[in-house]
Design a protein around this motif. Structure first.
Motif, mmCIF file in Angstrom:
data_model
loop_
_atom_site.group_PDB
_atom_site.id
_atom_site.type_symbol
_atom_site.label_atom_id
_atom_site.label_comp_id
_atom_site.label_asym_id
_atom_site.label_seq_id
_atom_site.Cartn_x
_atom_site.Cartn_y
_atom_site.Cartn_z
ATOM 1 N N TYR A 336 68.440 -108.054 -50.791
ATOM 2 C CA TYR A 336 68.567 -107.214 -49.610
ATOM 3 C C TYR A 336 69.391 -107.847 -48.497
ATOM 4 O O TYR A 336 69.947 -107.165 -47.676
ATOM 5 C CB TYR A 336 67.176 -106.833 -49.092
ATOM 6 C CG TYR A 336 66.488 -105.867 -50.010
ATOM 7 C CD1 TYR A 336 66.778 -104.521 -49.961
ATOM 8 C CD2 TYR A 336 65.576 -106.312 -50.958
ATOM 9 C CE1 TYR A 336 66.170 -103.617 -50.824
ATOM 10 C CE2 TYR A 336 64.957 -105.430 -51.831
ATOM 11 C CZ TYR A 336 65.258 -104.077 -51.762
ATOM 12 O OH TYR A 336 64.658 -103.213 -52.627
ATOM 13 N N TYR A 358 74.935 -98.750 -49.651
ATOM 14 C CA TYR A 358 74.299 -99.362 -50.819
ATOM 15 C C TYR A 358 72.955 -98.705 -51.064
ATOM 16 O O TYR A 358 72.384 -98.065 -50.190
ATOM 17 C CB TYR A 358 74.115 -100.867 -50.624
ATOM 18 C CG TYR A 358 73.098 -101.249 -49.575
ATOM 19 C CD1 TYR A 358 73.489 -101.473 -48.257
ATOM 20 C CD2 TYR A 358 71.742 -101.371 -49.895
ATOM 21 C CE1 TYR A 358 72.563 -101.803 -47.285
ATOM 22 C CE2 TYR A 358 70.811 -101.699 -48.933
ATOM 23 C CZ TYR A 358 71.223 -101.921 -47.627
ATOM 24 O OH TYR A 358 70.291 -102.245 -46.669
ATOM 25 N N SER A 359 72.475 -98.859 -52.282
ATOM 26 C CA SER A 359 71.134 -98.432 -52.657
ATOM 27 C C SER A 359 70.530 -99.557 -53.485
ATOM 28 O O SER A 359 71.105 -100.651 -53.591
ATOM 29 C CB SER A 359 71.193 -97.128 -53.463
ATOM 30 O OG SER A 359 71.869 -97.334 -54.689
#
Length: 616
Positions: A336, A358-359
């Motif tokens: 992350y 982003y995912s």
């Protein structure tokens, strides 16, 4: 008839009684007007009473009916030249009976329908506003068929001058779920307004109220203005930070990682900013972080979890959209705090034409409005705190030409779809109406250029003449079918067309005979709108309700509908017709008509009104 003849006027007096009136200077108590029917028959005093006063001769019908129809004439006793006549017709009787009922049973006007508000302190307010009321106005509030009153937790109030009805909950609890009906009476005028406070509406309101109450209590002491968060600097340092506020000299701030207190944290009490900087990310920095701020007024906490994962990324790929090129990389794991950079020909890409995101399993960048100048090598750099991972895509030559062509095709297709003729607000799937009535079907259309519009019956074009009347306005068209019969049942369609395409929307019209129940299949295929009758038809008068809109469609909000009763009130309970949101059946009262979804732009009368309107 002489030059001194006057005209008889027909109307309704202040008591709601139908009357014929002749006004002339020669009329007074000693010289009254003499009334007769059909020029020969004297007036039946049991059916109509003549009176003369204030230069007026009035013939009043206490209970006008078809028996009273006919040609009425009047002349002044001593002035035979002052005379007139009037033909009292069935059309007059029907029109004036409705006006008579409205005069005798006026409705309290609505300014704002039920609203639901949640304060920052977590109090819930339900309110509505009518026109200004007199000091004699009365309010009854019904919850699930039971009258309710103010209590320590629930305050009910009526501001008569403002017409404001309020219910204040402090706090709102699950027991407050249900159907609320405000019944208002002000002299002869009355009305009632219902809010179905159940299901999603109630659950969302209760959740927001609880959250606001908790947040308000939290903010009474030291609390986090900004919770724990992370970022990666240009120097690739990982920074974890938070901001606290409402502190004093006794306030303490502590950080913990995996339950152990951390000492290397920086806190500036003036700004409230507290941070932890990690110059080189490693496995040791992974874990659960918690910050706690407290003093004697209370405490608050914030948490953040940094999870470890091995970066596993696929190749850099390309897909096209109506907006441009999308470069993307599929990920098996995503850290992350990963820092990503996008390069074109080895240099940072132009941010004015770049949209990144982003995912959990993908990172991407969209190049908006690409041109020939966007040929070249694209690079994605991903820094995980220890090393930089790169992916490349060479976009040039035939591959670039194909991508640019596909983008242009998608862009044109999207533009054509917006310009194509279409029905923006369509018709119901099925509509039922009693024979001998008038049916209006309205649809809203759009397209560029403005489309051609055709109404069809069983796939054959309808011409605006005779029984059918078609009106075409800006982005709106209506077909009116007068004196509808069972032979008019069938499929009706609206067809709109322009150079970019066409669309057809169908509605099945079912015409049933007088005295029959509406067909059981006369429901919508969608579950958004359902119209139910819940009581036996023989218990209701034939003209018991009509639902009207009070302003032109373009000037009114979606919830400005007003419900008018049209039959004698003594034949219906006061809760005869109620407007509901969809809810479990057990939450509905035992009323005649239930209309779901309050934001519906839809008008329908299941009674014997003259015009039935279906409008979306």
């Amino acid at each position: 008839m002489s030059e001194r003849s006057k005209d008889i006027e027909i109307g309704v007096d202040d008591d709601g009684l139908i009357c014929l009136t002749l006004e002339a200077d020669e009329i007074h108590e000693e010289n009254p007007g003499l009334w007769s029917k059909d020029f020969r028959n004297p007036i039946d005093q049991s059916r109509a009473q003549p009176q003369s006063h204030s230069h007026k001769s009035v013939l009043t019908f206490p209970d006008a009916s078809e028996e009273d129809l006919g040609l009425y004439s009047v002349e002044v006793s001593d002035e035979p030249s002052v005379s007139s006549s009037y033909d009292f017709t069935a059309e007059d009787l029907e029109r004036l009976k409705e006006l008579s009922w409205q005069v005798r049973n006026p409705l309290i006007g609505l300014r704002s329908d039920w609203q639901v508000e949640v304060s920052e302190e977590g109090r819930v307010r339900l309110w509505l506003q009518t026109e200004s009321l007199s000091d004699a106005a009365e309010l009854r509030l019904i919850l699930n068929d039971q009258e309710i009153h103010s209590s320590p937790r629930r305050k009910i109030s009526l501001d008569k001058a403002k017409g404001l009805v309020e219910i204040l909950f402090d706090p709102l609890t699950p027991e407050d779920q249900g159907s609320y009906t405000a019944q208002l009476r002000d002299g002869k005028a009355k009305n009632q307004f219902t809010l179905v406070f159940v299901d999603d509406l109630f659950r969302q309101t209760l959740a927001l109220a609880d959250a606001n109450r908790h947040n308000h209590k939290r903010k009474s002491g030291p609390h986090f203005l900004d919770p724990l968060s992370w970022s990666v600097t240009d120097d690739c340092e990982l920074v974890i930070k938070c901001t606290v506020t409402n502190t004093n000299k006794d306030t303490k701030l502590k950080w913990f990682k995996d339950g152990k207190e951390m000492k290397q944290v920086v806190w500036d009490q003036t700004s409230g900013l507290s941070s932890l900087t990690v110059s080189q990310v490693s496995q040791e920095e992974m874990g659960a972080y918690r910050a706690l701020v407290s003093d004697k007024r209370g405490e608050d906490q914030s948490t953040l979890k940094l999870s470890d994962g091995a970066l596993s990324a696929g190749p850099l790929s390309l897909e096209c959209s109506e907006e441009g090129f999308r470069l993307y990389c599929n990920l098996k794991y995503y850290i992350y705090y990963l820092k990503t950079s996008w390069l074109f020909k080895g240099k940072p890409m132009d941010q004015s034409r770049l949209r990144t995101g982003y995912s959990a399993h993908k990172v991407w960048a969209e190049v908006l409005g690409p041109t020939e100048k966007d040929q070249g090598k694209y690079t994605l750099e991903m820094f995980d705190g220890a090393e930089t991972h790169t992916r490349h895509l060479e976009l040039s030559g035939p591959e670039f030409a194909d991508a640019l062509k596909e983008y242009q095709r998608l862009k044109q297709a999207a533009l054509d779809a917006k310009r194509r003729a279409h029905v923006i607000k369509g018709l119901p799937d099925v509509a039922a109406i009693m024979e001998c009535k008038t049916l209006c079907l309205t649809a809203f259309v759009d397209g560029d250029p403005y489309p051609d519009i055709f109404w069809l019956r069983n796939d054959k074009q309808i011409v605006s003449q005779g029984q059918f009347s078609i009106v075409k306005e800006h982005k709106c068209t209506t077909i009116t079918i007068h004196n509808i019969t069972t032979q008019d049942s069938g499929k009706y369609s609206i067809l709109v067309s322009n150079q970019f395409g066409a669309e057809t929307v169908d509605v099945t019209v079912s015409v049933y005979k007088q005295g029959d129940k509406p067909p059981a299949h006369a429901t919508w295929s969608s579950t958004d709108v359902v119209l139910h009758r819940r009581g036996p038809p023989q218990t209701r008068p034939s003209t018991d309700a009509t639902l009207h809109r009070r302003d032109p469609p373009q000037t009114r909000p979606s919830t400005d509908a007003t419900l008018h009763r049209r039959g004698p009130p003594q034949t219906r309970p006061s809760t005869d017709v109620v407007l509901h949101r969809r809810g479990p059946p057990q939450t509905c009262s035992s009323t005649d008509v239930v209309l779901h979804r309050r934001d519906l732009v839809f008008f329908v009368s299941w009674c014997k009104a003259e015009v039935f309107c279906l409008q979306f």
